[in-house]
Design an enzyme around this catalytic site. Sequence first.
Site, PDB file in Angstrom:
ATOM      1  N   SER A 244       0.848  -1.189   0.000  1.00 50.88           N
ATOM      2  CA  SER A 244       0.000   0.000   0.000  1.00 50.88           C
ATOM      3  C   SER A 244       0.882   1.236   0.000  1.00 50.88           C
ATOM      4  O   SER A 244       2.105   1.137   0.046  1.00 50.88           O
ATOM      5  CB  SER A 244      -0.893   0.001   1.241  1.00 50.88           C
ATOM      6  OG  SER A 244      -0.102   0.293   2.372  1.00 50.88           O
ATOM      7  N   LYS A 245       0.222   2.377  -0.032  1.00 52.66           N
ATOM      8  CA  LYS A 245       0.917   3.669  -0.054  1.00 52.66           C
ATOM      9  C   LYS A 245       1.993   3.795   1.017  1.00 52.66           C
ATOM     10  O   LYS A 245       2.991   4.476   0.820  1.00 52.66           O
ATOM     11  CB  LYS A 245      -0.110   4.780   0.180  1.00 52.66           C
ATOM     12  CG  LYS A 245      -0.594   5.412  -1.090  1.00 52.66           C
ATOM     13  CD  LYS A 245      -1.295   6.711  -0.720  1.00 52.66           C
ATOM     14  CE  LYS A 245      -2.231   7.125  -1.843  1.00 52.66           C
ATOM     15  NZ  LYS A 245      -3.484   7.679  -1.361  1.00 52.66           N
ATOM     16  N   ARG A 246       1.740   3.162   2.147  1.00 51.27           N
ATOM     17  CA  ARG A 246       2.709   3.229   3.247  1.00 51.27           C
ATOM     18  C   ARG A 246       4.091   2.757   2.798  1.00 51.27           C
ATOM     19  O   ARG A 246       5.107   3.136   3.355  1.00 51.27           O
ATOM     20  CB  ARG A 246       2.289   2.309   4.402  1.00 51.27           C
ATOM     21  CG  ARG A 246       1.122   2.747   5.193  1.00 51.27           C
ATOM     22  CD  ARG A 246       0.947   1.855   6.398  1.00 51.27           C
ATOM     23  NE  ARG A 246       0.699   0.459   6.055  1.00 51.27           N
ATOM     24  CZ  ARG A 246       1.518  -0.540   6.306  1.00 51.27           C
ATOM     25  NH1 ARG A 246       2.669  -0.320   6.918  1.00 51.27           N
ATOM     26  NH2 ARG A 246       1.199  -1.768   5.971  1.00 51.27           N
TER      27      ARG A 246
END
Length: 468
Positions: A244-246
Amino acid sequence: MNVRTRFAPSPTGYLHVGGARTALYSWAYARRNHGKFILRIEDTDLERSTEQSVNAILESLKWLGIDWDEGPFFQMQRLARYREVAEQLIASGHAYRCWATKEELDSLREAQRARGDKPRYDGRWRPERAKAAGLAAPRDRPPVVRFRTPEEGESLWNDLVKGPISFPNAELDDLVLLRSDGVPTYNFGVVVDDIDMSVTHVIRGDDHVNNTPRQLHIFRALGAGLPRFAHVPMILGADDERLSKRHGAVSVTQYRDDGYLPEALVNYLARLGWSHGDEELFSTAQLVSWFDLEHVSRSAAQFDPGKLAWLNQQHMKHASNERLAALAEPALRALGADPLRGPPLERVVALLKDRATTVPHLAEAARFFYEHESPSPALLGEHLTDAARPVLRALKAKLAESPGWDRQAISAAIKHALASSGLKMPQLAMPLRVLVTGRAQTPAIDAVLELLGRETVLARLAHYLDSD
Ligand code: GLU
């Protein structure tokens, strides 16, 4: 068999690299088998679907070189068809209308939870039960349409990636097919479309494995032949959580904007979760000629930005100078350099492309050809020594009078200046490099000087040598 595959994104954001990989596998499978690849936009989530996202998805696919033969079809333009099929299922007894209110369903769920049961719809509007309970169709609100899921037996299929999978039907409740506003749920829309579009192979992320048994029931109720299913494992970040974006950049357009080549991202994503022997570096055409589902990995793959950067570097080496120059031009401008004020960018790129990992990196490496970058005082102090200064001056004079301006002539001038000086090559080449380029690392200095041109080289040297 005429292979027909599809990619069916929900337009609720950018195209995630995981989605791109699913699209890539579906596309490559169709291309490999001389079949058709269909693009379908599943835009039934009215709150989250946006036109902007549709455009981002189409743009990303085009950039990757994933072309489609049919579509894009939009589910919201097919509402009449879903209604028609729902009526057909009601008529054949496979579906029924349900008027249960949200409050009723909430209290049902609460009671089930309190008993320690799994929350599920209890089938209260199945026609025979409604009749037995004396329930009559209310007129004040529209119903949903629910599927009559078999209560016994099992759903099974032989997944082309995961092998045989079975699900007890008792775990499934009567799912909603059509919402009260006439919009289909995912499981219903997907089946109607896969039938209407004659999809033969459903290749998708394994987050949908739990939906497949429900879809199998709907296919059967409609008397349709079943497609083959291939559920592709997820992509994970370095911490084994779903990517994910993380974890950094996850959208295809971000990689484009960060200066990756589409064929490198295709290569990377294809190899992430699929293999062809030991091949790491391959072209999109090779992928198409090799792709199969047997070699899709059964376990989740970990995204490795370092490997992607390495692959990008390899693909940059193979890319044409014209193409790289066109890509590097705006990147150079963004760095404040004017690509017209210096040597032809194609020649500069040819000299630098073996070492650059991304387009901005290439532009960064090319910048000194277009802007005189001053070395840091530390670099200057380290290399412009009292011993080097007179030799550099002699070299400058030699370069000024050199009959030609190519690598040989430049090397000859350097050797000539060195000969009587007592310095070793690096003791001259390094200060020369630092004065002319502002940097300690560049390609071979004679190649750099040749490209920069005599006038620029002499002017840059004069800047440091003529003042004393
Ligand atoms: N719209 C679904 C998704 O984006 C498609 C799943 C499928 O391919 O069936 O996950």
